[in-house]
Design an enzyme around this catalytic site. Structure first.
Site: not given
Ligand code: PDD
Length: 282
Positions: A36, A55, A101, A103, A148, A180
């Site tokens: 996402y 990304r 289903r 994997h 992501k 982070e």
């Molecule tokens: N998440 N690290 C993680 C684990 C995140 O989920 C996010 C942002 C960031 C910052 O990334 P960016 O600046 O590109 O938003 C870093 C979004 C906002 C979310 O999951 O809602």
């Protein structure tokens, strides 16, 4: 939900969010098998769109999900259909819904593409005046956090763990080093130098982080991508988090102790002001 944000996109159709449905066999439902993006929009203009779409392409490729889709066109359409202005766009691509289903990744499965908008969550006045609090939590996520992925259970549990300690965000630590936040990137001002951990598979390359770095450099602030230890974070003069939804925010309490003098710092104030201009002019 405001009326402005009721139209979403699902597999080629624009429809009311309340009527959008996906199959229970969808692999994002069964396995969290999807990726996402969250893209901020200011005055009807998507912010750093190319970085978000790059990304997304990286995430899709990393999870072996080929998806030939016009995401830029989708973003334009969603902004138009939902009235423009300031908003956030959520795009999710799931591997799709097979017949059963299993994997194993099915061949030739059509991806489920879903997107919606939401009102931009304005930070509270309290947060801007006094800063937010964070708790340092052990990062027990997988080793591919640069993807992501929608499988966010660990992030959800970590954020809740911080909330249970009355903290607004969990700042994550792996082997004594900061990675982070549970949904944000982390900065620390140490000896006048702004530091943020270097890119690695164990953290998401933040799009907002990159823009904050540009803004800080333009202001003549020295920025380095270098690991920050937990001990250094406790002693930092300023700590910030950044994300598409929270922009750049000062963390003024860490594990219940004051960061610096316990108030949003002067360097954050300068960067925040410059970011407010940059977000509406690029
Ligand atoms: N998440 N690290 C993680 C684990 C995140 O989920 C996010 C942002 C960031 C910052 O990334 P960016 O600046 O590109 O938003 C870093 C979004 C906002 C979310 O999951 O809602």
């Amino acid at each position: 939900m405001s009326e402005q944000h009721q139209l979403c996109f699902l597999n080629g159709e624009m429809l009311a969010l309340s009527t959008a449905k996906v199959s229970v066999l969808d692999r994002s439902f069964l396995f969290g098998d999807g990726v996402y993006e969250v893209i901020p929009v200011y005055d009807g203009q998507p912010f750093v769109l190319d970085t978000h779409l790059q990304r997304l392409a990286n995430s899709l490729s990393a999870v072996r999900m080929p998806c030939d889709f016009d995401f830029a066109g989708l973003v334009t359409r969603l902004i138009e259909e939902n009235g423009g202005g300031d908003m956030a766009i959520y795009i999710q691509v799931s591997r799709g819904a097979p017949k059963e289903r299993n994997h194993l990744i099915p061949a030739d499965l059509e991806a489920t593409v879903f997107a919606m908008t939401q009102a931009f969550p304005a930070p509270s006045e309290r947060a801007m005046k006094t800063g937010i609090s964070a708790a340092i939590c052990e990062d027990f996520r997988w080793q591919r956090c640069n993807i992501k992925a929608t499988s966010l259970l660990a992030n959800v549990l970590l954020r809740q763990q911080a909330s249970d300690q009355d903290a607004d965000e969990a700042i994550l630590e792996r082997d004594g080093m900061i990675t982070e936040g549970s949904s944000s990137s982390v900065f620390a001002l140490i000896d006048g130098i702004l530091r943020t951990p270097e890119d690695a598979p164990i953290l998401l390359p933040g799009t907002t982080r990159d823009r904050v770095i540009d803004v800080a450099c333009d202001l003549g602030i020295e920025v380095v991508s270098r690991g920050i230890s937990k001990a250094e974070l406790y002693l930092a003069d300023e700590v910030w988090i950044s994300s598409a939804l929270r922009e750049v925010m000062p963390v003024t309490r860490l594990d219940g102790r004051a960061v610096g003098d316990g108030l949003p710092g002067p360097v954050w104030k300068k960067v925040y002001r410059a970011f407010q201009i940059a977000k509406r002019t690029c």
